[in-house]
Design a protein around this motif. Sequence first.
Motif, mmCIF file in Angstrom:
data_model
loop_
_atom_site.group_PDB
_atom_site.id
_atom_site.type_symbol
_atom_site.label_atom_id
_atom_site.label_comp_id
_atom_site.label_asym_id
_atom_site.label_seq_id
_atom_site.Cartn_x
_atom_site.Cartn_y
_atom_site.Cartn_z
ATOM 1 N N MET A 30 -1.053 -35.340 95.638
ATOM 2 C CA MET A 30 -1.019 -34.714 97.041
ATOM 3 C C MET A 30 0.440 -34.456 97.450
ATOM 4 N N ASN A 31 0.726 -33.241 97.731
ATOM 5 C CA ASN A 31 2.099 -33.028 98.066
ATOM 6 C C ASN A 31 2.336 -33.303 99.447
ATOM 7 N N LYS A 32 3.534 -33.088 99.705
ATOM 8 C CA LYS A 32 4.368 -33.715 101.028
ATOM 9 C C LYS A 32 3.894 -32.936 102.195
ATOM 10 N N LEU A 33 3.453 -31.846 101.914
ATOM 11 C CA LEU A 33 2.629 -30.892 103.143
ATOM 12 C C LEU A 33 1.413 -31.718 103.395
ATOM 13 N N ILE A 34 0.453 -31.900 102.550
ATOM 14 C CA ILE A 34 -0.661 -32.571 103.110
ATOM 15 C C ILE A 34 -0.335 -34.050 103.556
ATOM 16 N N ARG A 35 0.557 -34.812 103.096
ATOM 17 C CA ARG A 35 0.847 -36.072 103.747
ATOM 18 C C ARG A 35 1.175 -36.041 105.048
ATOM 19 N N MET A 36 2.008 -34.943 105.364
ATOM 20 C CA MET A 36 2.412 -34.762 106.501
ATOM 21 C C MET A 36 1.309 -34.426 107.724
ATOM 22 N N VAL A 37 0.242 -33.592 107.295
ATOM 23 C CA VAL A 37 -0.668 -33.072 107.976
ATOM 24 C C VAL A 37 -1.585 -34.247 108.545
ATOM 25 N N ILE A 38 -1.920 -35.037 107.262
ATOM 26 C CA ILE A 38 -2.819 -36.064 107.232
ATOM 27 C C ILE A 38 -2.158 -37.231 108.250
ATOM 28 N N GLY A 39 -0.882 -37.436 107.922
ATOM 29 C CA GLY A 39 -0.311 -38.300 108.844
ATOM 30 C C GLY A 39 -0.480 -37.856 110.242
ATOM 31 N N ALA A 40 -0.278 -36.696 110.641
ATOM 32 C CA ALA A 40 -0.197 -36.440 112.034
ATOM 33 C C ALA A 40 -1.677 -36.586 112.663
ATOM 34 N N ASP A 74 -3.876 -31.834 116.356
ATOM 35 C CA ASP A 74 -3.761 -31.259 117.625
ATOM 36 C C ASP A 74 -2.149 -30.467 117.535
ATOM 37 N N GLN A 75 -2.175 -29.870 118.602
ATOM 38 C CA GLN A 75 -0.933 -29.117 118.831
ATOM 39 C C GLN A 75 0.295 -29.778 118.938
ATOM 40 N N VAL A 76 -0.042 -31.022 119.787
ATOM 41 C CA VAL A 76 1.395 -31.579 120.002
ATOM 42 C C VAL A 76 1.828 -32.352 118.814
ATOM 43 N N LYS A 77 1.104 -32.677 117.779
ATOM 44 C CA LYS A 77 1.779 -33.306 116.535
ATOM 45 C C LYS A 77 2.506 -32.037 115.675
ATOM 46 N N LEU A 78 1.763 -30.936 115.682
ATOM 47 C CA LEU A 78 2.156 -29.997 115.075
ATOM 48 C C LEU A 78 3.461 -29.276 115.690
ATOM 49 N N LYS A 79 3.639 -29.426 116.950
ATOM 50 C CA LYS A 79 4.857 -28.977 117.836
ATOM 51 C C LYS A 79 5.966 -30.167 117.216
ATOM 52 N N ASP A 80 5.825 -31.354 117.124
ATOM 53 C CA ASP A 80 6.738 -32.245 116.773
ATOM 54 C C ASP A 80 7.284 -32.038 115.476
ATOM 55 N N LEU A 81 6.285 -31.767 114.500
ATOM 56 C CA LEU A 81 6.634 -31.433 113.131
ATOM 57 C C LEU A 81 7.500 -30.233 113.083
ATOM 58 N N LEU A 82 6.997 -29.107 113.822
ATOM 59 C CA LEU A 82 7.754 -28.238 113.809
ATOM 60 C C LEU A 82 9.101 -28.090 114.290
ATOM 61 N N ASP A 83 9.379 -28.797 115.424
ATOM 62 C CA ASP A 83 10.589 -28.969 116.192
ATOM 63 C C ASP A 83 11.596 -29.482 115.227
ATOM 64 N N MET A 131 9.876 -13.223 109.203
ATOM 65 C CA MET A 131 9.255 -14.594 108.961
ATOM 66 C C MET A 131 8.326 -15.001 107.893
ATOM 67 N N ILE A 132 8.177 -15.988 107.373
ATOM 68 C CA ILE A 132 7.195 -16.425 106.125
ATOM 69 C C ILE A 132 5.939 -15.702 106.607
ATOM 70 N N LEU A 158 4.893 -21.772 106.125
ATOM 71 C CA LEU A 158 6.399 -22.279 106.634
ATOM 72 C C LEU A 158 6.558 -23.613 106.219
ATOM 73 N N LEU A 159 5.698 -24.567 106.547
ATOM 74 C CA LEU A 159 5.437 -26.074 106.306
ATOM 75 C C LEU A 159 5.626 -26.061 104.764
ATOM 76 N N GLN A 160 4.846 -25.429 104.013
ATOM 77 C CA GLN A 160 4.964 -25.459 102.474
ATOM 78 C C GLN A 160 6.151 -25.119 102.037
ATOM 79 N N TYR A 161 6.976 -24.294 102.322
ATOM 80 C CA TYR A 161 8.216 -24.033 102.050
ATOM 81 C C TYR A 161 9.005 -25.274 102.409
#
Length: 255
Positions: A1-11, A88-97, A224-225, A248-251
């Motif tokens: 399981m790559n880093k992207l999926i770990r971050m998404v599942i963690g959120a 939710d979008q709050v967790k995604l915003k934190d990640l993108l920030d 943009m990607i 973008l997150l994948q990259y």
Amino acid sequence: MNKLIRMVIGAAFLMMSLTGCEGIFNGIAKDKVIVKKITKEPNKNEVQYEGVLSQDAVKTVSLNAVNKYYDTKLTIDEVQFGELLAVDQVKLKDLLDRVEKKYKSHPRVREMFTFKMDAEAELKKIPSGLFYVTLIHDAGFREAFDIVINASDGEVLRINHVEQSPVVYNDVISDPLMDEIHEVANRFIQEKMNEPLSQLTFDKKQIRWDYRPEVYYLSKTNQMIKYSVQVQMGTKQVAGFSKDVMALLQYYTES
């Protein structure tokens, strides 16, 4: 399981710990694809989510995505869903920030290519966040697919075939091999995504090499990607793709 999926599942798990697992889907009409305004009723201890897909709709969209992008004909009775999580979008915003801060604080030339980033624009496309789904097909051999969809409209933003086959590496990156990988990815973009290549920017430097080479495409409109497409080195078939915010997150999470 790559880093992207770990971050998404963690959120997702962070969200679930705050709202309660049952609150994500309870009370959503199962015959609705898009859930519109929900009227609150007294004496019901259920958390309601407006403007998101129902649980059954998420499963249907995920199954249809596997059939579309992998040319299969699976039915709902032939598959299982190992995970179905909401981010939710709050967790995604934190990640993108965090990603945007990293991007702006490191002006060095990227190893692959340069691109523009607009976290706010990406978030506007996913007002209700994302659903992460694991779909499993077990018929003599086990296949698993990781899928990420837009929670409000069901757009598939990522799908990945979790390979059970041995890893195949190729240390020699020849021009013919680059051309072959690009041809596979280009055909996928045109046939499965219905995206004209004339609307995208891509070249050989935008390939990340591994046992699954990954081709990145930029939008000509804003640089943009837009997409990333993974190609299985051994079979020369598409193993998965990511789109928009997930590309973008994948990259970034694989850099």
